[in-house]
Design a protein around this motif. Structure first.
Motif, PDB file in Angstrom:
ATOM      1  N   LEU A   8       0.833  -1.213   0.000  1.00 17.18           N
ATOM      2  CA  LEU A   8       0.000   0.000   0.000  1.00 17.18           C
ATOM      3  C   LEU A   8       0.865   1.259   0.000  1.00 17.18           C
ATOM      4  O   LEU A   8       0.571   2.226  -0.715  1.00 17.18           O
ATOM      5  N   ARG A   9       1.926   1.243   0.794  1.00 13.34           N
ATOM      6  CA  ARG A   9       2.810   2.410   0.836  1.00 13.34           C
ATOM      7  C   ARG A   9       3.537   2.575  -0.500  1.00 13.34           C
ATOM      8  O   ARG A   9       3.774   3.713  -0.957  1.00 13.34           O
ATOM      9  N   ALA A  10       3.900   1.473  -1.116  1.00 14.05           N
ATOM     10  CA  ALA A  10       4.550   1.547  -2.432  1.00 14.05           C
ATOM     11  C   ALA A  10       3.598   2.138  -3.462  1.00 14.05           C
ATOM     12  O   ALA A  10       3.983   2.987  -4.286  1.00 14.05           O
ATOM     13  N   PHE A  11       2.335   1.718  -3.449  1.00 16.27           N
ATOM     14  CA  PHE A  11       1.334   2.231  -4.376  1.00 16.27           C
ATOM     15  C   PHE A  11       1.171   3.743  -4.219  1.00 16.27           C
ATOM     16  O   PHE A  11       1.169   4.491  -5.215  1.00 16.27           O
ATOM     17  N   LEU A  34      10.662  -2.142  -5.336  1.00 21.99           N
ATOM     18  CA  LEU A  34       9.419  -1.387  -5.445  1.00 21.99           C
ATOM     19  C   LEU A  34       8.540  -1.942  -6.566  1.00 21.99           C
ATOM     20  O   LEU A  34       7.326  -2.120  -6.394  1.00 21.99           O
ATOM     21  N   SER A  35       9.137  -2.224  -7.702  1.00 24.36           N
ATOM     22  CA  SER A  35       8.379  -2.788  -8.816  1.00 24.36           C
ATOM     23  C   SER A  35       7.761  -4.116  -8.423  1.00 24.36           C
ATOM     24  O   SER A  35       6.615  -4.416  -8.799  1.00 24.36           O
ATOM     25  N   GLY A  36       8.506  -4.910  -7.640  1.00 19.57           N
ATOM     26  CA  GLY A  36       7.982  -6.186  -7.180  1.00 19.57           C
ATOM     27  C   GLY A  36       6.770  -6.020  -6.277  1.00 19.57           C
ATOM     28  O   GLY A  36       5.799  -6.783  -6.370  1.00 19.57           O
ATOM     29  N   LEU A  37       6.796  -5.004  -5.408  1.00 16.64           N
ATOM     30  CA  LEU A  37       5.660  -4.748  -4.516  1.00 16.64           C
ATOM     31  C   LEU A  37       4.409  -4.357  -5.312  1.00 16.64           C
ATOM     32  O   LEU A  37       3.303  -4.825  -5.027  1.00 16.64           O
TER      33      LEU A  37
END
Length: 303
Positions: A8-11, A34-37
């Motif tokens: 959620l934080r990455a989004f 980040l891309s993986g999240l």
């Protein structure tokens, strides 16, 4: 679905910056992590959250729909975590303490003032009440903890000893008893005795009759509050009996006190908490401070 807080934080970071590179820097993670999240979140939801191209990245229609909801959720969560951090760091909090009226007007204001010097953000509500209701207020949850004299054991109440002190006689400075360093209980028979009503006098009478002692406590007057008894003694209406934690009030009335012997009768005072109920960080901090402060108080030595 198994959406994580990190996803959620990455989004939110990508949505705000419009860049995987900047978002990764803001979260202190690698761009690949980040891309993986984001990929894991999209797979869990079964929808595409971002439209990607070689030149730019932007929220998809669904991404735009859920962005404000997720943003608000994270803001609320951060607020809760900040609140917990403040409570843990004693930057805020409320502590409710029940204690007898005499203790609330003598000893506890000193303790609270000393504690507030170290933790000015903590609010302390002192509930001055009858001795008999201290434990019941702890049991009901009305207060975080209570301070008072020993009471019958209760499996729902934890008792930690605070101090033990003997009874003293209290009288005017020019009284006949003032010439003595110690006073026998039997010597009080010669003077009008003023005591507190209720369990105070009842328990004291029982203690004086232990071991077949022949002294009868026969007060001429019983009152509700020690301040009333001290006022009457100051007016020359008799003598009274007091625990020396109230020495500051005795001195305020211009009176003197001497230890009572034959027998020595003491009272134990405790900090009462509810068994199985955790104290807040502020309440636990004040409770520990009370125990430490009392240990070094000049009016409470010789326990």
């Amino acid at each position: 679905m198994n959406i994580t807080l990190r996803q959620l934080r990455a989004f939110i970071a990508v949505a705000r910056t419009g860049s995987f590179t900047l978002a990764a820097e803001s979260l202190f993670v690698t761009q690949s992590a980040l891309s993986g999240l984001i990929k894991e979140m999209e797979q869990s939801l079964g929808v595409r959250l971002f439209d990607r191209s070689t030149r730019r990245i932007q929220l998809s229609d669904i991404g735009r729909e859920i962005f404000p909801l997720i943003d608000k959720t994270l803001l609320d969560l951060d607020g809760v975590l900040h609140e917990v951090a403040n409570l843990k760091a004693l930057k805020k909090g409320l502590v409710r303490v029940a204690a007898p009226q005499l203790m609330c007007s003598t000893l506890l204001p000193e303790v609270i003032a000393a504690y507030r010097e170290q933790h000015p953000e903590i609010e302390i509500r002192l509930v001055d009440c009858a001795v008999e209701s201290v434990v019941s207020r702890v049991f009901s949850g009305e207060v975080d903890f209570g301070i008072g004299p020993e009471r019958d054991p209760n499996s729902e109440i934890r008792s930690d000893e605070l101090f033990t002190l003997p009874f003293h006689a209290v009288f005017p400075p020019r009284h006949a008893l003032a010439a003595k360093k110690e006073i026998r209980w039997a010597e009080l028979i010669d003077y009008p005795l003023i005591t507190l009503e209720g369990q105070f006098t009842e328990r004291l009478s029982m203690d004086l009759h232990e071991g077949k002692r022949e002294f009868d406590l026969a007060p001429q007057a019983t009152v509700t509050f020690m301040s009333t008894a001290l006022s009457m003694v100051s007016a020359g209406l008799g003598v009274t009996i007091c625990i020396p934690y109230a020495a500051s009030l005795v001195r305020l009335y211009g009176l003197e006190m001497r230890p009572l012997l034959a027998p020595v009768v003491s009272r134990r005072f405790y900090v009462f908490t509810r068994t199985g109920r955790s104290l807040t960080p502020a309440a636990e901090s004040l409770r520990a401070f009370v125990l430490k402060f009392i240990a070094g108080h000049p009016d409470l030595q010789g326990r």
